[in-house]
Scaffold this motif. Structure first.
Motif, PDB file in Angstrom:
ATOM      1  N   SER A 100       0.933  -1.238  -0.151  1.00  0.00           N
ATOM      2  CA  SER A 100      -0.082   0.043  -0.072  1.00  0.00           C
ATOM      3  C   SER A 100       0.848   1.220   0.173  1.00  0.00           C
ATOM      4  O   SER A 100       0.467   2.070  -0.661  1.00  0.00           O
ATOM      5  N   GLY A 101       1.978   1.048   0.520  1.00  0.00           N
ATOM      6  CA  GLY A 101       2.796   2.523   0.671  1.00  0.00           C
ATOM      7  C   GLY A 101       3.367   2.717  -0.733  1.00  0.00           C
ATOM      8  O   GLY A 101       3.119   3.851  -1.005  1.00  0.00           O
ATOM      9  N   GLN A 102       3.640   1.507  -1.474  1.00  0.00           N
ATOM     10  CA  GLN A 102       4.255   1.860  -2.787  1.00  0.00           C
ATOM     11  C   GLN A 102       3.016   2.456  -3.833  1.00  0.00           C
ATOM     12  O   GLN A 102       3.218   3.391  -4.654  1.00  0.00           O
ATOM     13  N   VAL A 103       1.999   1.859  -3.439  1.00  0.00           N
ATOM     14  CA  VAL A 103       0.930   2.116  -4.636  1.00  0.00           C
ATOM     15  C   VAL A 103       0.254   3.627  -4.103  1.00  0.00           C
ATOM     16  O   VAL A 103       0.089   4.330  -4.969  1.00  0.00           O
ATOM     17  N   ASP A 104       0.108   3.933  -2.712  1.00  0.00           N
ATOM     18  CA  ASP A 104      -0.150   5.349  -2.455  1.00  0.00           C
ATOM     19  C   ASP A 104       0.785   6.249  -2.874  1.00  0.00           C
ATOM     20  O   ASP A 104       0.107   7.501  -3.287  1.00  0.00           O
ATOM     21  N   GLU A 105       1.980   6.169  -2.664  1.00  0.00           N
ATOM     22  CA  GLU A 105       2.970   7.343  -3.182  1.00  0.00           C
ATOM     23  C   GLU A 105       2.775   7.218  -4.709  1.00  0.00           C
ATOM     24  O   GLU A 105       2.524   8.377  -5.064  1.00  0.00           O
ATOM     25  N   ALA A 106       2.583   6.206  -5.483  1.00  0.00           N
ATOM     26  CA  ALA A 106       2.376   6.341  -7.051  1.00  0.00           C
ATOM     27  C   ALA A 106       1.418   7.094  -7.262  1.00  0.00           C
ATOM     28  O   ALA A 106       1.016   7.924  -8.271  1.00  0.00           O
ATOM     29  N   LEU A 107       0.165   6.710  -6.616  1.00  0.00           N
ATOM     30  CA  LEU A 107      -1.268   7.344  -6.742  1.00  0.00           C
ATOM     31  C   LEU A 107      -1.272   8.710  -6.545  1.00  0.00           C
ATOM     32  O   LEU A 107      -1.804   9.730  -7.185  1.00  0.00           O
ATOM     33  N   ARG A 108      -0.485   9.267  -5.346  1.00  0.00           N
ATOM     34  CA  ARG A 108      -0.616  10.621  -5.364  1.00  0.00           C
ATOM     35  C   ARG A 108       0.548  11.347  -6.247  1.00  0.00           C
ATOM     36  O   ARG A 108      -0.069  12.452  -6.655  1.00  0.00           O
ATOM     37  N   THR A 109       1.326  10.747  -6.848  1.00  0.00           N
ATOM     38  CA  THR A 109       2.077  11.439  -7.857  1.00  0.00           C
ATOM     39  C   THR A 109       1.207  11.384  -9.382  1.00  0.00           C
ATOM     40  O   THR A 109       1.256  12.585 -10.061  1.00  0.00           O
ATOM     41  N   MET A 110       0.467  10.305  -9.688  1.00  0.00           N
ATOM     42  CA  MET A 110      -0.205  10.369 -10.909  1.00  0.00           C
ATOM     43  C   MET A 110      -1.589  10.892 -10.927  1.00  0.00           C
ATOM     44  O   MET A 110      -2.131  11.238 -11.875  1.00  0.00           O
ATOM     45  N   ASN A 111      -2.254  10.967  -9.750  1.00  0.00           N
ATOM     46  CA  ASN A 111      -3.716  11.320  -9.569  1.00  0.00           C
ATOM     47  C   ASN A 111      -4.570  10.722 -10.516  1.00  0.00           C
ATOM     48  O   ASN A 111      -5.076  11.722 -11.256  1.00  0.00           O
ATOM     49  N   PRO A 112      -4.982   9.720 -10.408  1.00  0.00           N
ATOM     50  CA  PRO A 112      -5.809   9.059 -11.556  1.00  0.00           C
ATOM     51  C   PRO A 112      -7.283   9.412 -11.000  1.00  0.00           C
ATOM     52  O   PRO A 112      -7.477   9.733 -10.146  1.00  0.00           O
ATOM     53  N   ASP A 113      -8.135   9.483 -12.090  1.00  0.00           N
ATOM     54  CA  ASP A 113      -9.519   9.512 -12.048  1.00  0.00           C
ATOM     55  C   ASP A 113     -10.078   8.707 -11.374  1.00  0.00           C
ATOM     56  O   ASP A 113     -11.155   8.928 -10.608  1.00  0.00           O
ATOM     57  N   LEU A 114      -9.793   7.293 -11.749  1.00  0.00           N
ATOM     58  CA  LEU A 114     -10.543   5.915 -11.007  1.00  0.00           C
ATOM     59  C   LEU A 114      -9.361   5.211 -10.658  1.00  0.00           C
ATOM     60  O   LEU A 114      -8.443   5.135 -11.122  1.00  0.00           O
ATOM     61  N   TYR A 115      -9.905   4.273  -9.713  1.00  0.00           N
ATOM     62  CA  TYR A 115      -8.858   3.607  -8.915  1.00  0.00           C
ATOM     63  C   TYR A 115      -9.540   2.303  -8.451  1.00  0.00           C
ATOM     64  O   TYR A 115      -9.804   2.025  -7.354  1.00  0.00           O
ATOM     65  N   PRO A 116      -9.945   1.340  -9.497  1.00  0.00           N
ATOM     66  CA  PRO A 116     -10.754   0.268  -9.047  1.00  0.00           C
ATOM     67  C   PRO A 116      -9.632  -0.883  -8.606  1.00  0.00           C
ATOM     68  O   PRO A 116      -8.603  -1.077  -9.205  1.00  0.00           O
ATOM     69  N   THR A 117     -10.035  -1.706  -7.572  1.00  0.00           N
ATOM     70  CA  THR A 117      -9.162  -2.814  -6.977  1.00  0.00           C
ATOM     71  C   THR A 117      -9.726  -4.001  -6.960  1.00  0.00           C
ATOM     72  O   THR A 117     -10.887  -4.301  -7.076  1.00  0.00           O
TER      73      THR A 117
END
Length: 118
Positions: A100-117
């Motif tokens: 989750s730390g790796q994913v959270d950091e990447a998501l903060r950088t890329m700021n996607p519109d949607l994030y299904p898991t």
């Protein structure tokens, strides 16, 4: 009547670390890119060689590999459910959660519109 063009989205995909989840998510990613969307696809590092040939739109689907953390009791090098027996899946789930730390950091950088898991 004039049809309004749909908004192009940036979608981050983060499937469970099992090929039965990763492959359908990648097929969905291919479909979404055909509709004009951009995809960032999270997966375990070693899975890329098994998924790369299924990426029909490499300019629109960006692979983002994750380092799968080691968990006590999980055999070294385990990254996907196919690397272990069903009885150890709970340990892979713990490892999945620890990305989750790796994913959270990447998501903060890329700021996607949607994030299904999953």
């Amino acid at each position: 009547m004039v049809m309004e063009k749909s908004r192009e989205l940036h979608i981050a995909m983060f499937p469970w670390f099992a090929f039965g989840h990763m492959i359908p998510f990648l097929h969905l990613s291919n479909e979404l890119t055909e509709r004009g969307h951009k995809i960032t696809y999270f997966f375990p590092r070693k899975a890329q060689s098994k998924l790369q040939h299924l990426n029909s739109h490499p300019r629109l689907i960006t692979f983002h590999s994750l380092i799968v953390p080691q968990v006590d009791g999980l055999p070294p090098g385990t990254e996907t459910a196919s690397d272990i027996g069903r009885s150890l899946a709970y340990l892979l789930a713990i490892s999945f959660d620890r990305t989750s730390g790796q994913v959270d950091e990447a998501l903060r950088t890329m700021n996607p519109d949607l994030y299904p898991t999953i």
